[in-house]
Write a protein that holds these residues in place. Structure first.
Motif, short mmCIF file in Angstrom:
data_model
loop_
_atom_site.label_atom_id
_atom_site.label_comp_id
_atom_site.label_asym_id
_atom_site.label_seq_id
_atom_site.Cartn_x
_atom_site.Cartn_y
_atom_site.Cartn_z
N ASN A 70 0.85 -1.18 0.00
CA ASN A 70 0.00 0.00 0.00
C ASN A 70 0.89 1.24 0.00
O ASN A 70 2.05 1.19 0.41
CB ASN A 70 -0.90 0.01 1.23
N GLN A 74 -1.60 6.00 1.96
CA GLN A 74 -2.70 5.18 2.46
C GLN A 74 -2.42 4.69 3.88
O GLN A 74 -3.28 4.75 4.75
CB GLN A 74 -2.92 3.99 1.54
N LEU A 288 -7.10 -1.40 1.40
CA LEU A 288 -7.15 0.04 1.17
C LEU A 288 -6.69 0.35 -0.25
O LEU A 288 -5.65 -0.12 -0.70
CB LEU A 288 -6.26 0.78 2.16
N GLY A 289 -7.48 1.12 -0.97
CA GLY A 289 -7.15 1.48 -2.34
C GLY A 289 -7.81 0.59 -3.37
O GLY A 289 -7.76 0.90 -4.56
#
Length: 319
Positions: A70, A74, A288-289
């Motif tokens: 990540n 983030q 995340l993302g």
């Protein structure tokens, strides 16, 4: 000829990205289909990434497969740190009140010699290494982080706990001037100081890390500066931040979230997709993302390294 052997806890080849991206410590996530992006476009995208200046000396993760990470943005912008706020996005903006200068860690309990550790001295005592780990939150989100630190087992051996010590207990710093929610008393989010604990065999496992940085730089304040615990096969709340006290005990510590709600949070908090949280499923997670969820792995993908620690236990009851 020397052959580099990949440790079995490292992430597999199907989770890798290009060497160019890895060497620059950027993520593939923002670049989409890398195979069709020209080299110049890649480098332009990398230049726009907000990255820290490396200030730690460490051995890089030996995995030759260029792991997907990540982004630094983030990792440092989505944080649970209730001492500041319950708003994950606002922690980063509030964490400036944490002062890590002259940080010390008190050591007591069942140990040969109670002492106070100086954080800067710790950095000199133990060689640092990079560990790229999956990180899974009990809330259902996850990320992959390149932590920098040293094995907790090395610190334990240095501290020399007594043979009667069966558990290790951690506390986050209590300081109302640094942590605004600690001032709230009756209206605070949780009881402070934040407490976590491990069974001694969990603490001595080679995966358990005392992390002092990420992405080659000192630990950001919102991520638990200057030193935090990382236990990658457990939900993230076990990885206590800003540690100020370590105690060795013969009794199982009552960790903060177990104290807050024992029906929802246990002592072990092992990642287990087969055991749901009372209010949501744990079978899947969102990195995340990424938009789409993915299946959660037993013990967060570290089953081979840690399953033996719980042999004979009923993980639906000892959760």
């Amino acid at each position: 000829m020397y052959k580099l052997t990949k440790k079995d806890w490292e992430i597999s080849e199907n989770e890798v990205t290009s060497k160019e991206l890895f060497d620059n410590r950027r993520t593939f996530l923002k670049l989409g289909a890398a195979s069709v992006i020209a080299s110049g476009s890649i480098m332009e995208a990398l230049a726009k990434e907000k990255m820290p200046i490396k200030n730690l000396k460490f051995t890089e993760d030996p995995n030759p497969n260029n792991l997907i990470l990540n982004t630094y943005e983030q990792i440092t912008s989505h944080n649970n740190f209730y001492e500041f706020t319950t708003n994950q996005r606002k922690v980063k903006d509030m964490a400036h009140t944490l002062n890590t200068k002259n940080w010390t860690i008190k050591v007591d309990g069942l140990v040969e010699k109670p002492m106070t550790l100086d954080f800067d001295d710790l950095l000199k005592k133990f060689a640092l290494e990079e560990r790229i780990y999956r990180f899974r939150c009990v809330e259902g989100w996850s990320m992959v982080v390149p932590w920098i630190g040293f094995e907790l087992s090395k610190l334990i051996k240095y501290l020399k706990p007594l043979s009667s010590a069966k558990y290790i207990r951690f506390e986050t710093l209590y300081d109302e001037q640094m942590f605004p929610d600690q001032k709230n008393k009756v209206f605070n989010a949780i009881d402070y100081p934040y407490v976590e604990g491990l069974r001694m065999d969990e603490a001595m496992n080679e995966l358990t890390l005392m992390a002092v940085g990420l992405y080659g730089s000192s630990m950001p304040k919102q991520n638990g500066a200057p030193i935090r615990l990382i236990v990658p096969w457990k939900y993230g709340f076990k990885s206590i931040k800003s540690i100020a006290k370590i105690s060795f005990t013969d009794k199982e510590p009552l960790n903060t979230w177990q104290k807050e709600n024992p029906k929802e949070y246990g002592f072990y908090a092992n990642v287990n997709p087969k055991v749901d949280h009372p209010r949501w499923s744990q079978a899947r997670e969102r990195v995340l993302g990424k938009f789409f969820k993915q299946n959660t792995l037993m013990f967060n993908g570290y089953e081979k390294q840690v399953a033996h620690l719980y042999k004979g236990m009923d993980l639906t009851k000892d959760f």
